[in-house]
Design a protein around this motif. Structure first.
Motif, PDB file in Angstrom:
ATOM      1  N   ASP A  29       0.831  -1.209   0.000  1.00  0.00           N
ATOM      2  CA  ASP A  29       0.000   0.000   0.000  1.00  0.00           C
ATOM      3  C   ASP A  29       0.865   1.258   0.000  1.00  0.00           C
ATOM      4  O   ASP A  29       0.543   2.246  -0.673  1.00  0.00           O
ATOM      5  CB  ASP A  29      -0.920   0.009   1.219  1.00  0.00           C
ATOM      6  N   LEU A  30       1.959   1.255   0.759  1.00  0.00           N
ATOM      7  CA  LEU A  30       2.848   2.413   0.794  1.00  0.00           C
ATOM      8  C   LEU A  30       3.512   2.642  -0.561  1.00  0.00           C
ATOM      9  O   LEU A  30       3.673   3.785  -1.003  1.00  0.00           O
ATOM     10  CB  LEU A  30       3.914   2.223   1.875  1.00  0.00           C
ATOM     11  N   ALA A  31       3.901   1.552  -1.227  1.00  0.00           N
ATOM     12  CA  ALA A  31       4.494   1.686  -2.560  1.00  0.00           C
ATOM     13  C   ALA A  31       3.487   2.265  -3.548  1.00  0.00           C
ATOM     14  O   ALA A  31       3.831   3.122  -4.372  1.00  0.00           O
ATOM     15  CB  ALA A  31       5.001   0.335  -3.045  1.00  0.00           C
ATOM     16  N   ALA A  32       2.246   1.809  -3.465  1.00  0.00           N
ATOM     17  CA  ALA A  32       1.206   2.332  -4.351  1.00  0.00           C
ATOM     18  C   ALA A  32       0.960   3.816  -4.079  1.00  0.00           C
ATOM     19  O   ALA A  32       0.778   4.613  -5.015  1.00  0.00           O
ATOM     20  CB  ALA A  32      -0.081   1.538  -4.170  1.00  0.00           C
ATOM     21  N   LEU A  33       0.968   4.192  -2.803  1.00  0.00           N
ATOM     22  CA  LEU A  33       0.802   5.608  -2.455  1.00  0.00           C
ATOM     23  C   LEU A  33       1.970   6.425  -2.986  1.00  0.00           C
ATOM     24  O   LEU A  33       1.773   7.523  -3.536  1.00  0.00           O
ATOM     25  CB  LEU A  33       0.685   5.746  -0.934  1.00  0.00           C
ATOM     26  N   ALA A  34       3.185   5.915  -2.833  1.00  0.00           N
ATOM     27  CA  ALA A  34       4.361   6.630  -3.341  1.00  0.00           C
ATOM     28  C   ALA A  34       4.272   6.826  -4.851  1.00  0.00           C
ATOM     29  O   ALA A  34       4.619   7.892  -5.376  1.00  0.00           O
ATOM     30  CB  ALA A  34       5.633   5.871  -2.970  1.00  0.00           C
ATOM     31  N   GLU A  35       3.822   5.793  -5.549  1.00  0.00           N
ATOM     32  CA  GLU A  35       3.649   5.910  -6.999  1.00  0.00           C
ATOM     33  C   GLU A  35       2.618   6.985  -7.323  1.00  0.00           C
ATOM     34  O   GLU A  35       2.834   7.834  -8.194  1.00  0.00           O
ATOM     35  CB  GLU A  35       3.221   4.566  -7.580  1.00  0.00           C
ATOM     36  N   ASP A  36       1.483   6.966  -6.615  1.00  0.00           N
ATOM     37  CA  ASP A  36       0.436   7.962  -6.847  1.00  0.00           C
ATOM     38  C   ASP A  36       0.935   9.381  -6.564  1.00  0.00           C
ATOM     39  O   ASP A  36       0.485  10.345  -7.201  1.00  0.00           O
ATOM     40  CB  ASP A  36      -0.785   7.675  -5.970  1.00  0.00           C
ATOM     41  N   GLU A  37       1.860   9.496  -5.601  1.00  0.00           N
ATOM     42  CA  GLU A  37       2.377  10.812  -5.222  1.00  0.00           C
ATOM     43  C   GLU A  37       3.536  11.262  -6.107  1.00  0.00           C
ATOM     44  O   GLU A  37       4.118  12.313  -5.878  1.00  0.00           O
ATOM     45  CB  GLU A  37       2.817  10.799  -3.759  1.00  0.00           C
ATOM     46  N   GLY A  38       3.879  10.445  -7.110  1.00  0.00           N
ATOM     47  CA  GLY A  38       4.832  10.889  -8.113  1.00  0.00           C
ATOM     48  C   GLY A  38       6.269  10.474  -7.923  1.00  0.00           C
ATOM     49  O   GLY A  38       7.148  10.935  -8.662  1.00  0.00           O
ATOM     50  N   PHE A  39       6.557   9.586  -6.970  1.00  0.00           N
ATOM     51  CA  PHE A  39       7.931   9.128  -6.795  1.00  0.00           C
ATOM     52  C   PHE A  39       8.337   8.233  -7.962  1.00  0.00           C
ATOM     53  O   PHE A  39       7.515   7.495  -8.515  1.00  0.00           O
ATOM     54  CB  PHE A  39       8.075   8.384  -5.467  1.00  0.00           C
ATOM     55  N   ASP A  40       9.620   8.291  -8.315  1.00  0.00           N
ATOM     56  CA  ASP A  40      10.130   7.562  -9.471  1.00  0.00           C
ATOM     57  C   ASP A  40      10.611   6.157  -9.135  1.00  0.00           C
ATOM     58  O   ASP A  40      10.557   5.260  -9.977  1.00  0.00           O
ATOM     59  CB  ASP A  40      11.302   8.329 -10.097  1.00  0.00           C
ATOM     60  N   VAL A  41      11.140   5.974  -7.925  1.00  0.00           N
ATOM     61  CA  VAL A  41      11.727   4.691  -7.553  1.00  0.00           C
ATOM     62  C   VAL A  41      11.499   4.456  -6.067  1.00  0.00           C
ATOM     63  O   VAL A  41      11.553   5.398  -5.267  1.00  0.00           O
ATOM     64  CB  VAL A  41      13.238   4.643  -7.912  1.00  0.00           C
ATOM     65  N   ALA A  42      11.227   3.208  -5.701  1.00  0.00           N
ATOM     66  CA  ALA A  42      11.060   2.821  -4.299  1.00  0.00           C
ATOM     67  C   ALA A  42      12.074   1.733  -3.973  1.00  0.00           C
ATOM     68  O   ALA A  42      12.148   0.711  -4.660  1.00  0.00           O
ATOM     69  CB  ALA A  42       9.649   2.322  -4.029  1.00  0.00           C
ATOM     70  N   PHE A  43      12.843   1.962  -2.931  1.00  0.00           N
ATOM     71  CA  PHE A  43      13.811   0.983  -2.446  1.00  0.00           C
ATOM     72  C   PHE A  43      13.274   0.319  -1.184  1.00  0.00           C
ATOM     73  O   PHE A  43      12.771   1.000  -0.285  1.00  0.00           O
ATOM     74  CB  PHE A  43      15.147   1.659  -2.121  1.00  0.00           C
ATOM     75  N   ALA A  44      13.382  -1.000  -1.111  1.00  0.00           N
ATOM     76  CA  ALA A  44      13.067  -1.736   0.109  1.00  0.00           C
ATOM     77  C   ALA A  44      14.376  -1.994   0.838  1.00  0.00           C
ATOM     78  O   ALA A  44      15.260  -2.669   0.318  1.00  0.00           O
ATOM     79  CB  ALA A  44      12.362  -3.052  -0.216  1.00  0.00           C
ATOM     80  N   SER A  45      14.496  -1.440   2.033  1.00  0.00           N
ATOM     81  CA  SER A  45      15.756  -1.585   2.769  1.00  0.00           C
ATOM     82  C   SER A  45      15.934  -3.013   3.265  1.00  0.00           C
ATOM     83  O   SER A  45      14.972  -3.778   3.394  1.00  0.00           O
ATOM     84  CB  SER A  45      15.810  -0.598   3.935  1.00  0.00           C
ATOM     85  N   SER A  46      17.186  -3.352   3.552  1.00  0.00           N
ATOM     86  CA  SER A  46      17.526  -4.736   3.889  1.00  0.00           C
ATOM     87  C   SER A  46      18.259  -4.787   5.223  1.00  0.00           C
ATOM     88  O   SER A  46      19.384  -4.305   5.344  1.00  0.00           O
ATOM     89  CB  SER A  46      18.420  -5.328   2.791  1.00  0.00           C
ATOM     90  N   HIS A  47      17.589  -5.335   6.242  1.00  0.00           N
ATOM     91  CA  HIS A  47      18.198  -5.609   7.547  1.00  0.00           C
ATOM     92  C   HIS A  47      17.690  -6.980   8.000  1.00  0.00           C
ATOM     93  O   HIS A  47      16.498  -7.266   7.893  1.00  0.00           O
ATOM     94  CB  HIS A  47      17.814  -4.551   8.580  1.00  0.00           C
ATOM     95  N   TYR A  48      18.592  -7.788   8.502  1.00  0.00           N
ATOM     96  CA  TYR A  48      18.213  -9.167   8.805  1.00  0.00           C
ATOM     97  C   TYR A  48      17.064  -9.260   9.793  1.00  0.00           C
ATOM     98  O   TYR A  48      16.313 -10.241   9.808  1.00  0.00           O
ATOM     99  CB  TYR A  48      19.427  -9.940   9.342  1.00  0.00           C
ATOM    100  N   PHE A  49      16.879  -8.224  10.634  1.00  0.00           N
ATOM    101  CA  PHE A  49      15.839  -8.289  11.661  1.00  0.00           C
ATOM    102  C   PHE A  49      14.475  -7.850  11.152  1.00  0.00           C
ATOM    103  O   PHE A  49      13.485  -7.946  11.873  1.00  0.00           O
ATOM    104  CB  PHE A  49      16.244  -7.444  12.888  1.00  0.00           C
ATOM    105  N   ASN A  50      14.411  -7.343   9.915  1.00  0.00           N
ATOM    106  CA  ASN A  50      13.129  -6.990   9.309  1.00  0.00           C
ATOM    107  C   ASN A  50      12.678  -8.069   8.328  1.00  0.00           C
ATOM    108  O   ASN A  50      13.365  -9.063   8.112  1.00  0.00           O
ATOM    109  CB  ASN A  50      13.235  -5.645   8.587  1.00  0.00           C
ATOM    110  N   ARG A  51      11.547  -7.856   7.711  1.00  0.00           N
ATOM    111  CA  ARG A  51      11.058  -8.797   6.710  1.00  0.00           C
ATOM    112  C   ARG A  51      11.961  -8.769   5.478  1.00  0.00           C
ATOM    113  O   ARG A  51      12.657  -7.788   5.226  1.00  0.00           O
ATOM    114  CB  ARG A  51       9.612  -8.441   6.344  1.00  0.00           C
TER     115      ARG A  51
END
Length: 341
Positions: A29-51
């Motif tokens: 949902d956040l990625a879709a919102l970012a796209e709607d708000e005009g962002f060009d690229v979305a990065f998913a951060s990487s930490h072993y303790f997150n998903r």
């Protein structure tokens, strides 16, 4: 992509970092919102303790149509470089060619917690994306260097995926400018970005003409809210981690007291996070995060863009993620887009 240090115009790249500390349906949902708000690229951060960022990216791909997607930033120590190439190619495939590869050396202290040696980081990162490019081109690769791969290949169609190197130190910055498609500069303050731009120019001087254009993006911690104090308070956690790992020259550049920074870093290392967050000073927030109201953040964006081609709005975003994404987009619209003199 553009050359580094171009003027602010409609070609400015605006990215966003989404951290998989949230359920993956919310990430989508956040990625879709970012796209709607005009962002060009979305990065998913990487930490072993997150998903897992690649699982998150698959959900984000399903929820979006045009925004580019990639890990930001994975390291080639926790995961074998050939596996990273395969995972990134899969994201590119399921997103119909929207994949990007954000790769860096990783955090030394975090890797130490896993018993992972952080050896020859610059060479490791360079070899990782060199091998990835060959694999994406459909080649069978045998490699002996900082890692080993024998007769490795991918069972996917050939792909062209841009490589962005996460960098902060002088050698990684220069290497990225010489060899990669872009850089994600781990900095938010104009003084740091100006210094980084000077390092990038040295790398660009050695860049082969067949490498194509190069893009410099500030990967900046941002916290935006209607209330200035709330935005700055939300900035404490990421700033604590940044301060804890900041090099001496960076602290000196911002006149940050070494003992105060050490106190924050030591609290982080022993896992006393609330103590670390409480030790963060206003000067640290000013140096290492773009924090404040929409108007304040827009002014800081404008200042940053004097030295880079674009900006990634990074963690924490703000005390309320959805509101922060909308406010960051509003701040972007307020940036002066007239050519610089």
């Amino acid at each position: 992509m553009t050359n580094a240090n171009t003027s602010v115009d409609d070609e400015t790249t605006w990215g966003i970092e989404l951290t998989p500390e949230h359920p993956l349906d919310r990430m989508a949902d956040l990625a879709a919102l970012a796209e709607d708000e005009g962002f060009d690229v979305a990065f998913a951060s990487s930490h072993y303790f997150n998903r897992d960022p690649f699982v998150a990216l698959s959900q984000m791909a399903d929820a979006t149509d045009s925004i580019r997607l990639g890990p930001g930033i994975v390291n080639p120590y926790e995961t074998h470089p050939v596996k990273l190439a395969s995972q990134t190619a899969t994201v590119d495939e399921i997103s119909d060619g929207r994949g990007v590869f954000g790769v860096g050396a990783g955090d030394r202290s975090t890797l130490a917690n896993l018993g992972v040696e952080h050896e020859r980081p610059l060479r490791r990162v360079l070899e990782t994306f060199d091998v990835a490019r060959d694999l994406w081109a459909g080649e069978t690769v045998t490699h002996e260097g900082t890692f080993t791969a024998r007769d490795a290949s991918l069972n996917l169609d050939e792909r062209e995926i841009p490589v962005y190197v996460g960098a902060q130190g002088p050698h990684m910055l220069r290497m990225s400018a010489k060899h990669a498609d872009g850089v994600l500069i781990n900095a938010a303050h104009p003084d740091d970005l100006e210094w980084a731009a000077g390092q990038l120019e040295k790398g660009l001087d050695d860049r082969s003409s067949d490498r194509g254009e190069f893009e410099a993006l500030a990967f900046a911690s941002v916290s935006v809210a209607a209330d200035e104090d709330a935005a700055r308070e939300a900035a404490r956690p990421p700033v604590a981690f940044i301060v804890g790992g900041a090099a001496e020259p960076v602290l000196e550049r911002h006149d940050i007291d070494r003992d105060a920074a050490s106190a924050v870093g030591e609290a982080v290392e022993r896992g006393d996070l609330q103590e670390a967050f409480g030790q963060v000073t206003p000067a640290m927030i000013d140096a290492f995060c773009i924090a404040g109201t929409t108007e304040t953040v827009a002014e800081r964006f404008d200042a940053a863009l004097e030295h880079v081609d674009g900006l990634v709005v990074g963690s924490p975003l703000g005390p309320n993620l959805e509101d922060a994404i909308e406010r960051a987009s509003d701040a972007i619209e307020r940036v002066d887009r007239s050519p610089s003199s």
